[in-house]
Design a protein around this motif. Structure first.
Motif, short mmCIF file in Angstrom:
data_model
loop_
_atom_site.label_atom_id
_atom_site.label_comp_id
_atom_site.label_asym_id
_atom_site.label_seq_id
_atom_site.Cartn_x
_atom_site.Cartn_y
_atom_site.Cartn_z
N TYR A 31 0.71 -1.19 -0.11
CA TYR A 31 0.07 0.07 0.02
C TYR A 31 0.67 1.26 0.04
O TYR A 31 0.53 2.52 -0.41
CB TYR A 31 -0.86 0.03 1.10
CG TYR A 31 -0.23 0.47 2.34
CD1 TYR A 31 -0.62 1.89 2.74
CD2 TYR A 31 0.33 -0.17 3.43
CE1 TYR A 31 0.01 2.42 3.86
CE2 TYR A 31 0.97 0.23 4.56
CZ TYR A 31 0.64 1.56 4.80
OH TYR A 31 1.36 2.01 6.00
N PHE A 32 2.21 0.98 0.51
CA PHE A 32 3.09 2.23 0.35
C PHE A 32 4.49 1.83 -0.30
O PHE A 32 4.71 0.58 0.17
CB PHE A 32 3.38 2.56 1.93
CG PHE A 32 4.17 3.94 2.14
CD1 PHE A 32 3.50 5.08 2.01
CD2 PHE A 32 5.44 3.93 2.20
CE1 PHE A 32 4.23 6.30 2.09
CE2 PHE A 32 6.05 5.28 2.20
CZ PHE A 32 5.49 6.36 2.24
N ASP A 33 4.91 2.34 -1.10
CA ASP A 33 5.95 1.97 -1.87
C ASP A 33 6.91 3.23 -2.42
O ASP A 33 6.60 3.96 -3.31
CB ASP A 33 5.58 1.24 -3.16
CG ASP A 33 6.53 0.41 -4.08
OD1 ASP A 33 7.78 0.53 -3.50
OD2 ASP A 33 6.34 -0.44 -4.62
N GLU A 34 7.98 3.27 -1.63
CA GLU A 34 8.94 4.30 -1.78
C GLU A 34 10.48 3.84 -1.71
O GLU A 34 10.41 2.93 -1.00
CB GLU A 34 8.64 5.54 -0.71
CG GLU A 34 7.23 6.26 -0.97
CD GLU A 34 7.14 7.00 -2.11
OE1 GLU A 34 8.12 7.52 -2.68
OE2 GLU A 34 6.23 7.42 -2.45
N PRO A 35 11.30 4.77 -2.41
CA PRO A 35 12.84 3.99 -2.29
C PRO A 35 13.20 3.86 -0.76
O PRO A 35 14.13 3.01 -0.81
CB PRO A 35 13.50 5.17 -3.00
CG PRO A 35 12.54 6.00 -3.90
CD PRO A 35 10.93 5.77 -3.18
N TYR A 36 12.70 4.34 0.22
CA TYR A 36 13.12 4.42 1.42
C TYR A 36 12.31 3.58 2.36
O TYR A 36 13.02 3.25 3.43
CB TYR A 36 13.25 5.81 2.18
CG TYR A 36 11.75 6.55 2.06
CD1 TYR A 36 10.98 6.35 3.05
CD2 TYR A 36 11.82 7.46 0.93
CE1 TYR A 36 9.70 7.11 2.92
CE2 TYR A 36 10.20 8.14 0.88
CZ TYR A 36 9.48 7.94 1.87
OH TYR A 36 8.18 8.38 1.80
N LYS A 45 16.75 7.44 21.77
CA LYS A 45 17.75 6.86 20.85
C LYS A 45 17.82 7.57 19.55
O LYS A 45 18.86 7.87 19.18
CB LYS A 45 17.74 5.36 20.75
CG LYS A 45 18.86 4.66 20.05
CD LYS A 45 18.65 3.25 19.64
CE LYS A 45 19.97 2.70 19.05
NZ LYS A 45 19.93 1.21 18.64
N VAL A 46 16.75 7.32 18.96
CA VAL A 46 16.50 8.14 17.75
C VAL A 46 15.33 9.15 17.82
O VAL A 46 14.22 8.62 18.02
CB VAL A 46 16.20 7.21 16.44
CG1 VAL A 46 15.92 7.90 15.15
CG2 VAL A 46 17.19 6.10 16.24
N PRO A 47 15.46 10.24 17.76
CA PRO A 47 14.29 11.31 17.82
C PRO A 47 13.29 11.16 16.67
O PRO A 47 13.37 10.41 15.92
CB PRO A 47 14.96 12.83 17.80
CG PRO A 47 16.33 12.51 17.13
CD PRO A 47 16.77 11.04 17.45
N ILE A 48 12.03 11.74 17.03
CA ILE A 48 11.09 11.78 16.23
C ILE A 48 11.47 12.29 14.75
O ILE A 48 12.13 13.08 14.65
CB ILE A 48 9.97 12.45 16.75
CG1 ILE A 48 9.30 11.98 18.10
CG2 ILE A 48 8.79 12.62 15.78
CD1 ILE A 48 8.57 13.09 18.72
N SER A 49 11.14 11.57 13.74
CA SER A 49 11.74 11.73 12.45
C SER A 49 10.29 11.65 11.49
O SER A 49 9.75 10.65 11.91
CB SER A 49 12.68 10.73 12.14
OG SER A 49 13.65 10.82 12.76
N ASP A 50 10.26 12.28 10.58
CA ASP A 50 9.24 12.29 9.41
C ASP A 50 9.94 11.74 8.37
O ASP A 50 10.80 11.98 7.83
CB ASP A 50 8.88 13.64 9.08
CG ASP A 50 7.87 13.82 7.91
OD1 ASP A 50 7.53 12.78 7.42
OD2 ASP A 50 7.06 14.50 7.98
N VAL A 51 9.26 10.21 8.20
CA VAL A 51 9.87 9.38 7.22
C VAL A 51 9.27 9.20 5.91
O VAL A 51 9.58 8.55 5.26
CB VAL A 51 9.95 7.89 7.80
CG1 VAL A 51 11.10 8.02 9.21
CG2 VAL A 51 8.52 7.44 8.52
#
Length: 114
Positions: A31-36, A80-86
């Motif tokens: 349903y979601f397809d991106e290079p990342y 460990k890893v802050p909030i990130s917009d992915v």
């Protein structure tokens, strides 16, 4: 508050081959397809594919990631890893609980439980 387990992410070294293989495995396209990131909805859970990288492999769903991260920190977790917009309005963060376990949280407005 945690809404329930939402995502299990597998780290893969070839995203294109993994997309093909997991599409066959689950029986439908992502349903979601991106290079990342590639995401499949499988029975109300998300199966995610990430290009080979370090990170947590499971994420708990949340409605408001900022509030939940603050709550977890208040309970003694460390970031460990802050909030990130992915991408796609999806946000993730990784925290370490007081016992050394990684806890991933995800706010994903695109993912709906059937």
């Amino acid at each position: 508050m945690l809404l329930g387990l939402r995502t299990v992410a597998y780290h893969v070294d070839d995203l294109d081959k993994a997309r093909t293989w997991f599409t066959e495995l689950v029986g439908h396209a992502p349903y979601f397809d991106e290079p990342y990131y590639i995401g499949f909805n499988v029975g109300g859970y998300e199966l995610g594919l990430l290009p080979d990288q370090d990170g947590v492999g499971t994420y708990w769903g949340v409605d408001d990631i900022e509030s939940e991260v603050a709550r977890l920190v208040g309970l003694g977790a460390t970031i460990k890893v802050p909030i990130s917009d992915v991408g796609g309005d999806i946000k993730t963060a990784t925290l370490i609980d007081p016992f050394g376990n990684a806890i991933g949280v995800i706010e994903n407005p695109n993912f709906k439980i059937p």
